[in-house]
Design an enzyme around this catalytic site. Structure first.
Site, PDB file in Angstrom:
ATOM      1  CE1 TYR A 132      -7.265 -49.479  53.283  1.00  0.00           C
ATOM      2  CE2 TYR A 132      -7.626 -50.396  51.487  1.00  0.00           C
ATOM      3  CZ  TYR A 132      -7.739 -50.557  52.610  1.00  0.00           C
ATOM      4  OH  TYR A 132      -8.268 -51.550  53.537  1.00  0.00           O
ATOM      5  CG  ASP A 162      -1.588 -52.364  46.018  1.00  0.00           C
ATOM      6  OD1 ASP A 162      -2.326 -53.340  45.449  1.00  0.00           O
ATOM      7  OD2 ASP A 162      -1.963 -51.998  47.161  1.00  0.00           O
ATOM      8  CE  LYS A 176     -10.288 -53.787  45.898  1.00  0.00           C
ATOM      9  NZ  LYS A 176      -9.744 -52.667  46.463  1.00  0.00           N
TER      10      LYS A 176
HETATM   11  C1  PLP Z   1      -8.631 -52.856  47.964  1.00  0.00           C
HETATM   12  C2  PLP Z   1      -7.192 -52.615  47.679  1.00  0.00           C
HETATM   13  C3  PLP Z   1      -6.428 -53.362  48.568  1.00  0.00           C
HETATM   14  C4  PLP Z   1      -6.821 -54.409  49.626  1.00  0.00           C
HETATM   15  O1  PLP Z   1      -7.593 -55.426  49.242  1.00  0.00           O
HETATM   16  P1  PLP Z   1      -8.713 -56.275  50.145  1.00  0.00           P
HETATM   17  O2  PLP Z   1      -8.891 -57.547  49.364  1.00  0.00           O
HETATM   18  O3  PLP Z   1      -9.804 -55.376  50.404  1.00  0.00           O
HETATM   19  O4  PLP Z   1      -7.742 -56.650  51.391  1.00  0.00           O
HETATM   20  C5  PLP Z   1      -4.954 -53.306  48.740  1.00  0.00           C
HETATM   21  N1  PLP Z   1      -4.513 -52.324  47.614  1.00  0.00           N
HETATM   22  C6  PLP Z   1      -5.444 -51.689  46.870  1.00  0.00           C
HETATM   23  C7  PLP Z   1      -4.727 -50.777  45.929  1.00  0.00           C
HETATM   24  C8  PLP Z   1      -6.721 -51.850  46.831  1.00  0.00           C
HETATM   25  O5  PLP Z   1      -7.499 -51.279  46.368  1.00  0.00           O
END
Ligand code: PLP
Length: 429
Positions: free
Chosen positions: A144, A239, A267
């Site tokens: 994701y 990511d 985050k």
């Molecule tokens: C949470 C998350 C996202 C998206 O971040 P948002 O702030 O919710 O848009 C992208 N990549 C990873 C790995 C994530 O855990």
């Protein structure tokens, strides 16, 4: 434990917000019942609108590594708010924050701030495409990366499955630019690069996937994957929206000793406020407008409150170094869960890396999404509900991580394991 007020809140919300929640993961669709409505959080605990307290392992889905309402972050936000909440102009805070990020995260020579992880990923992928002049993106099955169109593409298992849209509303033509492969499978990557290598702009992946549940990389997977990408002229984007500042101050890239071309953050770097960032090699980042031709923008990017919260959170992490302690607590939790499940006769394998862990309700090892999907999600649902009623809040899905924070204590872990022992016995029956 009564949930009457939560029920009332959910009933009102459902009438005016689709599904009653502002992000689907917050719904209890996968575990049954209705979501509890949170009123406040303090340290390792949250309290719902009915006054029930829970030991929290969701941590707002990863950001709250310092626990709820940590004083340095709350003070920083209050101080920043008094000076104005947004300017849409250059501020010194942004320079400070970018310097901190570039000093700590190995791949960052330059960085740009955005408002969410989704935005960070979307922008990093655009940059990779512009820099390589190629269109295809490789991602992992079950990975994701936010909700941007092309990256919601999913696929059946199998090598080099062409992306199909994971949701209505994404044109097939967009999804077709995403190729998904299983994680931890070098042969699958080799096959894609052999067949399509000249058209692949980048691989984007979580260095340690946490969105299919926690799945650690095999030893040697990432160095070999990076070498293959380099050989075909494709970029590597890590990511690190979850792993950044979760697996230490240098993120997963520091832990694994692999430096990607670009990475995305979110985050934790927002200290609980909405922030994302992407960055990496300076030659790539200088392609971004206004330094270069690749457009990317944001009215609230580098927002003073968000940056103040993020800077305070990173400073607290640097000065207190909670990592050895929270990783040890997570290890205790993982070992305790494994033992408790075995004692109850419930097949569970616990994957752990640093302070994030997932107990998969399956006997086999979990090395990729296909393995994860073998988990007994009905049993997880029953386990989730038993934990909730016992005052332990887990994510309402089997395919998520538990996050241990600096606010958690040994006593919290002991209490959690007591609740879990009873929950495992209950779901065994
Ligand atoms: C949470 C998350 C996202 C998206 O971040 P948002 O702030 O919710 O848009 C992208 N990549 C990873 C790995 C994530 O855990």
């Amino acid at each position: 434990m009564t949930h009457q007020r939560s029920h009332e809140v959910f009933t009102r919300a459902r009438a005016v917000i689709p599904g009653g929640v502002n992000s689907p993961v917050r719904a209890y669709t996968a575990v049954g019942g209705e979501p509890v409505a949170i009123a406040s959080g303090q340290g390792s605990r949250v309290r719902d609108v009915d006054g029930n307290a829970y030991l929290d392992y969701v941590g707002s889905w990863g950001p709250l590594i310092l626990g709820h309402a940590p004083p340095p972050v709350i003070d920083a936000v209050r101080d920043a708010a008094a000076l104005g909440t947004s300017f849409g102009a250059l501020t010194a805070r942004e320079a400070d924050f970018a310097e901190t990020l570039c000093r700590l995260v190995p791949c960052l020579e330059m960085v740009r701030l955005v408002n969410s992880g989704t935005e960070a990923v979307m922008s990093a992928v655009r940059l990779a495409r512009a820099a390589t002049g190629r269109d295809l993106v490789i991602k992992f099955d079950g990975g994701y990366h936010g909700h941007s169109d092309g990256l919601l593409a999913t696929a059946g298992s199998g090598i080099a499955t062409q992306g199909i849209p994971g949701t209505p509303g994404v044109p097939e033509a967009f999804a077709a630019l995403t190729i998904t492969i299983p994680f931890n499978d070098l042969e699958a990557l080799r096959a894609v690069l052999h067949a399509r290598g000249g058209a692949v702009a980048c691989l984007i992946g979580e260095p340690v996937p946490a969105n299919m549940g926690v799945v650690p990389p095999d030893d040697g997977y990432w160095p070999a994957a990076l070498a293959m990408l380099r050989a075909s002229g494709a970029l590597l984007i890590y990511d690190e929206v979850i792993t950044g500042f979760r697996l230490g101050l240098a993120g997963a890239q520091g832990w694994l000793g692999v430096t990607p071309d670009l990475c995305t953050l979110g985050k934790i770097i927002g200290g609980g406020l909405p922030v994302g960032a992407f960055g990496g090699r300076a030659d790539l980042m200088r392609l971004l407008a206004p330094a270069g031709p690749v457009y990317q923008a944001g009215t609230l990017s580098g927002n003073p409150l968000a940056v103040a919260a993020g800077q305070a959170a990173l400073r607290a992490l640097e000065t207190t170094n909670p990592y050895p302690r929270i990783n040890a607590l997570a290890r205790q939790l993982a070992e305790g869960m494994t033992r408790a499940a075995a004692d109850a006769g419930v097949p569970v394998v616990v994957n752990i890396m640093g302070s994030m862990l997932t107990g998969f309700f399956t006997a086999g090892p979990v090395r990729d999404f296909a393995d994860a999907r073998r988990a007994d999600t009905r049993r997880y649902a029953a386990f989730f509900r038993a934990c909730l009623e016992g005052g332990v809040m887990l994510a309402p899905s089997q395919f998520e991580a538990m996050f241990v924070s600096a606010a958690h204590t040994e006593a919290d872990v002991a209490q959690t394991l007591e609740v879990m022992r009873a929950a495992f016995r209950k779901v065994a029956a």
